[in-house]
Design an enzyme around this catalytic site. Structure first.
Site, PDB file in Angstrom:
ATOM      1  N   ARG A   1      73.233  -7.923   7.083  1.00  0.00           N
ATOM      2  CA  ARG A   1      73.378  -8.131   5.729  1.00  0.00           C
ATOM      3  C   ARG A   1      71.967  -7.501   3.866  1.00  0.00           C
ATOM      4  O   ARG A   1      72.164  -7.230   3.456  1.00  0.00           O
ATOM      5  CB  ARG A   1      73.596  -9.646   4.946  1.00  0.00           C
ATOM      6  CG  ARG A   1      75.148 -10.217   5.850  1.00  0.00           C
ATOM      7  CD  ARG A   1      74.942 -12.035   5.795  1.00  0.00           C
ATOM      8  NE  ARG A   1      76.906 -11.473   5.827  1.00  0.00           N
ATOM      9  CZ  ARG A   1      76.687 -12.889   5.876  1.00  0.00           C
ATOM     10  NH1 ARG A   1      75.682 -13.943   6.237  1.00  0.00           N
ATOM     11  NH2 ARG A   1      78.340 -12.949   6.132  1.00  0.00           N
TER      12      ARG A   1
ATOM     13  N   LYS B   1      88.289 -21.481  15.561  1.00  0.00           N
ATOM     14  CA  LYS B   1      88.384 -22.394  15.715  1.00  0.00           C
ATOM     15  C   LYS B   1      89.691 -21.954  15.282  1.00  0.00           C
ATOM     16  O   LYS B   1      90.235 -20.956  13.955  1.00  0.00           O
ATOM     17  CB  LYS B   1      87.976 -23.271  14.836  1.00  0.00           C
ATOM     18  CG  LYS B   1      87.087 -24.404  15.573  1.00  0.00           C
ATOM     19  CD  LYS B   1      86.090 -25.074  14.574  1.00  0.00           C
ATOM     20  CE  LYS B   1      86.509 -26.459  13.732  1.00  0.00           C
ATOM     21  NZ  LYS B   1      86.480 -26.917  12.897  1.00  0.00           N
TER      22      LYS B   1
ATOM     23  N   GLY C   1      81.379 -12.695  10.855  1.00  0.00           N
ATOM     24  CA  GLY C   1      80.326 -13.158  10.619  1.00  0.00           C
ATOM     25  C   GLY C   1      79.962 -12.580  12.462  1.00  0.00           C
ATOM     26  O   GLY C   1      78.594 -11.962  12.866  1.00  0.00           O
TER      27      GLY C   1
ATOM     28  N   GLY D   1      84.329 -15.538   5.974  1.00  0.00           N
ATOM     29  CA  GLY D   1      85.254 -16.610   4.738  1.00  0.00           C
ATOM     30  C   GLY D   1      85.920 -16.090   3.673  1.00  0.00           C
ATOM     31  O   GLY D   1      86.879 -15.978   3.443  1.00  0.00           O
TER      32      GLY D   1
HETATM   33  P1  ADP Z   1      83.191 -15.149  12.948  1.00  0.00           P
HETATM   34  O1  ADP Z   1      82.210 -15.678  12.684  1.00  0.00           O
HETATM   35  O2  ADP Z   1      83.248 -13.964  13.514  1.00  0.00           O
HETATM   36  O3  ADP Z   1      84.543 -15.129  11.587  1.00  0.00           O
HETATM   37  P2  ADP Z   1      83.704 -17.264  14.844  1.00  0.00           P
HETATM   38  O4  ADP Z   1      83.385 -18.307  13.698  1.00  0.00           O
HETATM   39  O5  ADP Z   1      84.988 -17.663  13.829  1.00  0.00           O
HETATM   40  O6  ADP Z   1      83.653 -15.775  13.826  1.00  0.00           O
HETATM   41  O7  ADP Z   1      84.207 -17.074  16.292  1.00  0.00           O
HETATM   42  C1  ADP Z   1      82.664 -16.917  16.790  1.00  0.00           C
HETATM   43  C2  ADP Z   1      82.524 -17.651  17.821  1.00  0.00           C
HETATM   44  O8  ADP Z   1      83.670 -18.306  18.582  1.00  0.00           O
HETATM   45  C3  ADP Z   1      81.366 -17.210  18.607  1.00  0.00           C
HETATM   46  O9  ADP Z   1      80.013 -17.972  18.876  1.00  0.00           O
HETATM   47  C4  ADP Z   1      81.645 -17.368  20.100  1.00  0.00           C
HETATM   48  O10 ADP Z   1      81.078 -18.197  21.116  1.00  0.00           O
HETATM   49  C5  ADP Z   1      83.426 -18.277  19.598  1.00  0.00           C
HETATM   50  N1  ADP Z   1      84.268 -18.029  21.109  1.00  0.00           N
HETATM   51  C6  ADP Z   1      85.275 -16.939  21.698  1.00  0.00           C
HETATM   52  N2  ADP Z   1      85.485 -17.280  22.259  1.00  0.00           N
HETATM   53  C7  ADP Z   1      85.304 -18.645  22.432  1.00  0.00           C
HETATM   54  C8  ADP Z   1      86.033 -19.029  23.693  1.00  0.00           C
HETATM   55  N3  ADP Z   1      87.411 -18.635  24.328  1.00  0.00           N
HETATM   56  N4  ADP Z   1      85.379 -20.749  24.155  1.00  0.00           N
HETATM   57  C9  ADP Z   1      84.332 -21.468  23.590  1.00  0.00           C
HETATM   58  N5  ADP Z   1      83.689 -20.230  22.180  1.00  0.00           N
HETATM   59  C10 ADP Z   1      84.546 -19.412  21.760  1.00  0.00           C
HETATM   60 MG    MG Z   2      81.221 -17.121  12.611  1.00  0.00          MG
END
Ligand code: ADP
Ligand code: MG
Length: 397
Positions: A39, A204, A354, A378
């Site tokens: 960033r 989530k 992120g 977001g």
């Molecule tokens: P982004 O920041 O790219 O939008 P998120 O914040 O939604 O992504 O999700 C990222 C997190 O999801 C990572 O820390 C990763 O470890 C977790 N994750 C991915 N797959 C799983 C899983 N099967 N069980 C638990 N956590 C997971």
């Molecule tokens: Mg994230």
């Protein structure tokens, strides 16, 4: 919406520019070292252009989630140091956000010089729901400068003092990063080239349901991996063991699956372990055979192949959210495989989020192989949902 390049054309030499940047980088928990400076690097083009035009640049930014009061853990000091290295010039850090020290240091800036203000979230007013509270802080921001440039794409979905209210008080312009991000998001939303494939992962489902609802009518395929796939798998009637499950979202996922037909594609195999650990023994099983005492922590190799085939012919791809717990070595392969397939897409490939952007860099993938790596998770999701983003609306006026 006027851009920073319009401002430079107007003439900005000797003028004080308040530049809101997104410098919210991940820090190592113990050493407080920056673990990914993506960033900071993304904010350089606007900053350099302003410096070269002779502007006196006052940068404001947030870092983490301090509780509305100064907290040395969340000081921007490491960011000031890294920014200085990348710019090849000292970047002093004000000890406050918009107080006496900020005023003194901003007043002492010479043409082409850069000052970083302390973490804007050290002021409770920054994120306040009360317009008057935010307004008082925004008045102090506005008093520091002649014009305002917003380049903090990752914060444009926030109605915060340094993003929204200050723009009401000063002539305002969009930075180059904001302009570039918007350009890409517009290409994703207005008449994308088909096939249009979206890949969603991360932890989530509830965070991403709104974007799934908004995207479903527009995409040809929606590939779901990561922790959120287990709520969908449960909706299909599979046992998911100890995997991440949002029980209150199962009905919604079932409805989405009914509506989408074969447009939603779920994993066919998963990598399981008895616990969330890099040393735990792993097993790879079909999605109909997840043991009760195991949790799914990555998508399996047959899923990577399946998702790769779906991505193969795509001409527009948006990917948000890692396919597995890529932070732990045994659960990286799914994210690596899908990230690789996204990078080979012939048309427009966009990575948002992120953690997804960090995964691309951490796994040593070639960043330049993607059409665009967004700095705002977001913000890009809310844009794709079709929501109004306060930080953009205020720039457009
Ligand atoms: P982004 O920041 O790219 O939008 P998120 O914040 O939604 O992504 O999700 C990222 C997190 O999801 C990572 O820390 C990763 O470890 C977790 N994750 C991915 N797959 C799983 C899983 N099967 N069980 C638990 N956590 C997971
Ligand atoms: Mg994230």
């Amino acid at each position: 919406m006027r851009s920073v390049d319009d401002l430079i054309t107007e003439g900005v030499s000797g003028r004080r520019v308040l530049l809101r940047a997104d410098l919210n980088v991940p820090l190592d928990k113990t050493t407080r070292q920056i673990t990914d400076d993506g960033r900071i690097r993304a904010s350089l083009p606007t900053l350099q252009a302003l410096r070269e035009a002779g502007a006196r640049v006052i940068v404001s930014a947030h870092l983490g989630r301090p509780k509305g009061a100064p907290d040395p853990q969340f000081s921007l000091a490491p960011v000031a140091a890294r920014l200085g290295e990348l710019l090849g010039t000292a970047v002093p850090l004000a000890t406050d956000v918009a107080g006496d020290d900020a005023r003194a240091k901003a007043g002492a800036l010479g043409d082409g010089e850069v000052l970083l203000l302390e973490n804007v979230r050290f002021e409770a007013a920054e994120t306040s729901k009360d317009d008057a509270e935010r307004g008082e802080l925004a008045d102090r921001f506005a008093a520091l400068a002649d014009v305002y440039v917003d380049d903090a794409f990752g914060a444009v979905h926030r109605k915060h003092a340094s993003v929204y209210d200050v723009a009401l008080r000063l002539p305002h312009y969009a930075g180059r990063l904001v302009a570039q991000e918007l350009d890409v998001l517009r290409r994703l939303t207005s008449d994308p080239e088909r096939p249009y494939v979206v890949v969603l992962g991360g932890s989530k489902v509830s965070d991403k349901l709104a974007v799934i609802e908004a995207l479903l009518p527009k995409v040809d395929r929606l590939l779901v991996g990561g922790g959120m796939c287990f709520t969908f798998l449960a909706a299909q009637g599979h046992g998911v063991g100890k995997s991440l499950l949002e029980a209150d979202q199962v009905d919604t996922c079932r409805r989405l699956l009914d509506e989408a037909g074969d447009r939603i594609v779920l994993p066919v195999d998963v990598v399981c372990a008895p616990e969330f650990s890099a040393d735990a023994p792993t097993t790879t099983v079909g999605v109909d055979a997840i043991p009760d005492d195991q949790m799914g922590l990555d998508v399996g190799p047959r899923t990577v192949e399946l998702f790769g085939r779906e991505l193969g012919g795509a001409l527009t791809v948006f990917w948000n959210g890692p396919m597995g717990v890529f932070e732990l070595a045994p659960f990286q392969a799914g994210t690596r495989g899908v990230a690789g397939a996204v990078s080979h897409v012939e048309g427009l490939s966009v990575v948002g989020g992120g953690d997804s952007a960090a995964a691309v860099r951490q796994l040593g993938l070639d960043e330049s192989a993607y059409g665009h790596i967004s700095t705002g998770g977001g913000a890009s999701l809310e844009y794709l949902e079709g929501r109004d983003l306060p930080g953009l609306a205020v720039l457009a006026d």
